[in-house]
Scaffold this motif. Structure first.
Motif, mmCIF file in Angstrom:
data_model
loop_
_atom_site.group_PDB
_atom_site.id
_atom_site.type_symbol
_atom_site.label_atom_id
_atom_site.label_comp_id
_atom_site.label_asym_id
_atom_site.label_seq_id
_atom_site.Cartn_x
_atom_site.Cartn_y
_atom_site.Cartn_z
ATOM 1 N N PRO A 77 8.631 -0.021 1.172
ATOM 2 C CA PRO A 77 7.856 0.959 0.402
ATOM 3 C C PRO A 77 6.350 0.767 0.563
ATOM 4 O O PRO A 77 5.874 -0.278 1.012
ATOM 5 C CB PRO A 77 8.293 0.678 -1.041
ATOM 6 N N VAL A 78 5.617 1.794 0.139
ATOM 7 C CA VAL A 78 4.163 1.705 0.021
ATOM 8 C C VAL A 78 3.838 0.992 -1.289
ATOM 9 O O VAL A 78 4.480 1.236 -2.311
ATOM 10 C CB VAL A 78 3.534 3.111 0.018
ATOM 11 N N ASN A 79 2.847 0.108 -1.256
ATOM 12 C CA ASN A 79 2.484 -0.573 -2.496
ATOM 13 C C ASN A 79 1.870 0.420 -3.498
ATOM 14 O O ASN A 79 1.364 1.483 -3.120
ATOM 15 C CB ASN A 79 1.510 -1.721 -2.228
ATOM 16 N N ASN A 80 1.927 0.069 -4.752
ATOM 17 C CA ASN A 80 1.427 0.937 -5.821
ATOM 18 C C ASN A 80 -0.018 0.573 -6.127
ATOM 19 O O ASN A 80 -0.333 -0.575 -6.443
ATOM 20 C CB ASN A 80 2.285 0.750 -7.076
ATOM 21 N N TYR A 81 -0.904 1.565 -6.032
ATOM 22 C CA TYR A 81 -2.323 1.280 -6.270
ATOM 23 C C TYR A 81 -2.574 0.813 -7.700
ATOM 24 O O TYR A 81 -3.566 0.129 -7.979
ATOM 25 C CB TYR A 81 -3.182 2.504 -5.948
ATOM 26 N N ARG A 82 -1.668 1.140 -8.624
ATOM 27 C CA ARG A 82 -1.858 0.723 -10.014
ATOM 28 C C ARG A 82 -1.682 -0.786 -10.191
ATOM 29 O O ARG A 82 -2.172 -1.359 -11.166
ATOM 30 C CB ARG A 82 -0.883 1.470 -10.922
ATOM 31 N N THR A 83 -0.953 -1.424 -9.282
ATOM 32 C CA THR A 83 -0.775 -2.883 -9.353
ATOM 33 C C THR A 83 -1.655 -3.606 -8.334
ATOM 34 O O THR A 83 -1.549 -4.825 -8.186
ATOM 35 C CB THR A 83 0.695 -3.258 -9.130
ATOM 36 N N SER A 84 -2.473 -2.850 -7.624
ATOM 37 C CA SER A 84 -3.406 -3.431 -6.655
ATOM 38 C C SER A 84 -4.814 -3.034 -7.078
ATOM 39 O O SER A 84 -5.373 -2.047 -6.612
ATOM 40 C CB SER A 84 -3.107 -2.909 -5.246
ATOM 41 N N VAL A 85 -5.351 -3.800 -8.008
ATOM 42 C CA VAL A 85 -6.598 -3.413 -8.663
ATOM 43 C C VAL A 85 -7.658 -4.486 -8.478
ATOM 44 O O VAL A 85 -7.387 -5.688 -8.638
ATOM 45 C CB VAL A 85 -6.367 -3.182 -10.176
ATOM 46 N N GLU A 133 -5.014 1.056 -3.243
ATOM 47 C CA GLU A 133 -5.842 0.197 -4.093
ATOM 48 C C GLU A 133 -6.645 1.046 -5.072
ATOM 49 O O GLU A 133 -7.000 2.189 -4.786
ATOM 50 C CB GLU A 133 -6.793 -0.620 -3.224
ATOM 51 N N ALA A 134 -6.927 0.458 -6.220
ATOM 52 C CA ALA A 134 -7.862 1.042 -7.179
ATOM 53 C C ALA A 134 -8.992 0.050 -7.414
ATOM 54 O O ALA A 134 -8.742 -1.142 -7.616
ATOM 55 C CB ALA A 134 -7.164 1.357 -8.500
ATOM 56 N N ILE A 135 -10.223 0.544 -7.384
ATOM 57 C CA ILE A 135 -11.400 -0.287 -7.660
ATOM 58 C C ILE A 135 -12.075 0.269 -8.909
ATOM 59 O O ILE A 135 -12.457 1.441 -8.946
ATOM 60 C CB ILE A 135 -12.378 -0.283 -6.471
ATOM 61 N N LYS A 136 -12.171 -0.569 -9.923
ATOM 62 C CA LYS A 136 -12.743 -0.147 -11.203
ATOM 63 C C LYS A 136 -14.000 -0.958 -11.489
ATOM 64 O O LYS A 136 -13.956 -2.187 -11.532
ATOM 65 C CB LYS A 136 -11.728 -0.358 -12.329
ATOM 66 N N ASP A 137 -15.115 -0.287 -11.676
ATOM 67 C CA ASP A 137 -16.401 -0.937 -11.948
ATOM 68 C C ASP A 137 -16.904 -0.537 -13.337
ATOM 69 O O ASP A 137 -16.843 0.636 -13.718
ATOM 70 C CB ASP A 137 -17.451 -0.520 -10.912
ATOM 71 N N THR A 138 -17.428 -1.515 -14.036
ATOM 72 C CA THR A 138 -18.124 -1.268 -15.306
ATOM 73 C C THR A 138 -19.399 -2.096 -15.304
ATOM 74 O O THR A 138 -19.342 -3.332 -15.254
ATOM 75 C CB THR A 138 -17.257 -1.654 -16.516
#
Length: 694
Positions: A470-478, A603-608
């Protein structure tokens, strides 16, 4: 030819791919045309350092030689590097012969090669003696034409072996104006005399052909001689985020196999691989008994073949509790296997070291367990056996590493397959696991094992079949990045940045720690900071927390210092994209593309980022932010708020859920990332109190 010799030839097949070169053995040097001599640039290859005017490779098994003839035009100083020619070969059964070369200056002056090639020993052991014949074309200048040829002669019985076949890399780093390839198999070859190491008779000549849409140019005549004639071959693309080169470049690989039928080949190879796994697991106490069971119709009891010996069943029972759920059992077994040393990420012991420690070769999972170490494949089979022993149905899968090649079932060659993973049935759902990838979290796969293909043991344990991962889930690759920054009136800043990583990004640093050490992590992460943070801002990385715990996120806190922002009169400008101030997003500067896009993993990249501003500055202009949607592929959001007087908080999200895209769909990622980059470049304007009204 004995089996040992055959295996030896098979082992150097890729070495010979560089040598299955050719042109006509008796090819004469060509007279350059006035246009070739006068050429300073090539309109067909703008900016090229050099181009091939002509390239010819011939492999002739009837005369036992492979040969190469080339003509190269040098267009820049950098192109002069092609004046040094390397010819690696195995001296035990190959001879380099008839090296001829000359340099032709733009005025037509000819400088022939007058010295013999150097012969350097690269490797020598009991099976092979690899040398490198090296020669340098004389007096090369920009504008020169390089012309050379050589022949590789083989022992007669070596060329008769179907295990030595041409491997034509048709596409090269430089543009090729004209190319000719020819392969003459030996019609007198006695196929029945050649077998592989498993005893299969290799009596079918095959070819895998990838010529970028020009496959029709590959043909053969009534005498079964094979040809390629091509013009205007583009250079191998040099683009960011490309799939593995073996899956992109134009090539033709010849090989021999025992059947030309795809289904029969993979059934046979799958059966052999399944049996080898069973032998390693040593089901029902002994490998001999396992062999007997494999000959029987196991019916629903085929799972017994994937149970370990009694001592390992007892070991598995001690790891779990009878009341554990399937998932708990799988997790506990997985964690126990992950504790063992994975020799693919450390130095394997030599045979002398193993003897000194009285360690036997690893032939069963019991030995892996006792020695507390094994290769990635061995540890995966250990997990498969232990999981089945505690009632969690689990199967092995043999896959291609996606950083090496994309699995092609029409290419009847098991060298495509590199690694093992495991598939466990948990609560009625198949879960793909990677116990052979050190520190890979339960439920994740190393990115090289995502969205790839191979063969797996079927759910009834009795056969094998094609399968994909499968393709990895971007929600678990943060990757979550936060920064808290205090800005001084003169622009100096102090504060910190925190990085929290999960999924493939975290695994990258964990693997780097295993293979290169903490010093390499420190160097690489500081380089990443230097290329990302705004000009004038410094961040000093020290270490990660959770580096050896695959079930935890990877965390580091970095102290920030320096100067931030751009002062223009009484105004002070802050970047909206703090963590990407100097880091270009992919695909922005490239308007068109030749190769498919491969982003490795979702992937998801979250910046604050929060700025605490000095009282002497007030907010004059706050950009509106941005929200972008690329349906089912990507999302971007930038929000700028002022939660407190003199505080500015920037939140940013960039996520992609795709891995691979064909070059024909490149406009979509180009547009999406270009708009995201434009939003990142927005600036927040502050004004000094004394400058208000100016």
């Amino acid at each position: 030819m004995n089996a040992h010799r055959q295996l030896f030839y098979s082992g150097i097949i890729f070495l010979l791919s560089a040598l299955s070169l050719s042109p006509a053995y008796a090819q004469s040097f060509q007279q350059p045309t006035p246009a070739e001599l006068a050429m300073t640039t090539d309109p067909k290859a703008p900016g090229a350092d050099a181009v091939y005017l002509y390239r010819e490779e011939i492999a002739d098994d009837t005369l036992h030689f492979h040969s190469l003839y080339v003509r190269i035009k040098i267009l820049t100083e950098r192109g002069k590097e092609l004046a040094t020619v390397h010819v690696p070969y195995d001296r035990s059964f190959v001879k380099v012969d008839d090296i001829k070369a000359r340099t032709i200056h733009p005025d037509g002056t000819i400088i022939p090669l007058s010295v013999k090639a150097s012969d350097l020993l690269l490797l020598k052991n009991q099976d092979e003696q690899i040398h490198d014949a090296v020669f340098n074309l004389p007096d090369v200048t920009v504008g020169s034409i390089l012309e050379y040829r050589y022949v590789l002669r083989f022992e007669a019985n070596a060329l008769s072996s179907p295990l030595v076949t041409p491997q034509w890399d048709v596409q090269l780093p430089f543009f090729v104006h004209e190319a000719h390839y020819k392969f003459v198999p030996d019609p007198q070859f006695s196929y029945g005399d050649i077998i592989n190491n498993k005893g299969d008779v290799l009596n079918n000549l095959m070819a895998t052909v990838h010529l970028g849409g020009h496959e029709s140019q590959f043909h053969h005549d009534s005498s079964n001689r094979f040809f390629i004639d091509l013009t205007d071959i583009p250079p191998i693309p040099e683009e960011e985020w490309m799939p593995p080169l073996r899956s992109v470049e134009w090539h033709v690989y010849f090989y021999y196999t025992y059947t030309p039928v795809q289904q029969l080949y993979w059934q046979g190879e799958g059966s052999d691989w399944r049996k080898s796994a069973i032998r390693f697991i040593a089901s029902t106490a002994t490998a001999k008994e396992a062999e007997q069971l494999m000959k029987l119709n196991m019916g629903n009891d085929a799972v017994k073949l994937f149970l370990p010996a009694n001592d390992m069943i007892a070991a598995a029972g001690a790891i779990v509790s009878p009341s554990d759920s399937e998932e708990d059992k799988a997790r506990k077994i997985y964690a126990e296997v992950m504790k063992l040393e994975n020799t693919d990420y450390s130095r394997s012991m030599t045979e002398n070291e193993r003897r000194a420690r009285r360690l036997k070769p690893l032939t069963t999972i019991s030995e892996v367990w006792k020695q507390r170490s094994g290769s990635s494949k061995e540890l995966t089979l250990l997990y498969v056996a232990l999981a089945n022993a505690v009632g969690v149905k689990t199967w092995p899968m043999y896959i291609s590493n996606r950083d090496q090649a994309i699995f092609d079932p029409t290419y009847l060659n098991t060298t495509q397959l590199d690694d093992y993973i495991a598939i466990s049935s948990i609560n009625g759902k198949e879960v793909f696991l990677d116990p052979g990838s050190r520190y890979c979290a339960f439920g994740d796969l190393d990115w090289r094992h995502d969205f790839t293909g191979g063969i797996r043991v079927t759910s009834d344990y009795k056969n094998t079949a094609f399968a994909g991962t499968p393709v990895n889930n971007y929600r678990t690759s943060v990757t979550a990045r936060t920064a808290d920054i205090t800005v001084q009136p003169d622009g100096r800043i102090d504060g910190y940045a925190r990085f929290i990583l999960s999924g493939p990004a975290a695994l990258h640093w964990r693997h780097l720690a295993l293979t290169a050490g903490d010093a390499a992590i420190k160097t690489d992460f500081n380089e990443l900071l230097d290329s990302s943070l705004p000009v004038g801002v410094k961040g000093e990385f020290d270490h990660f927390v959770g580096l050896d715990d695959p079930d935890s996120t990877l965390i580091t806190t970095v102290k920030l210092s320096g100067s931030l922002g751009i002062v223009t009169g009484k105004r002070f400008l802050l970047p909206a994209g703090f963590f990407v101030a100097r880091q270009n997003l992919p695909f922005v500067s490239q308007t068109s593309r030749q190769a498919p896009v491969d982003l490795h993993y979702a992937e998801a990249i979250k910046d604050t980022v929060t700025f605490h501003l000095p009282a002497v500055y007030t907010l004059e202009n706050k950009p509106p932010g941005a929200t972008l949607q690329w349906p089912n592929r990507g999302a971007y959001q930038l929000t700028i708020t002022t939660p407190q007087p003199n505080d500015v908080t920037i939140t940013r999200l960039l996520a992609h859920s795709f891995l691979l895209l064909p070059a024909g769909e490149y406009k979509e990622p180009h547009d999406f990332y270009s708009k995201s980059s434009s939003a990142d470049q927005q600036q927040i304007t502050l004004i000094h109190e004394t400058g208000k009204g100016n």
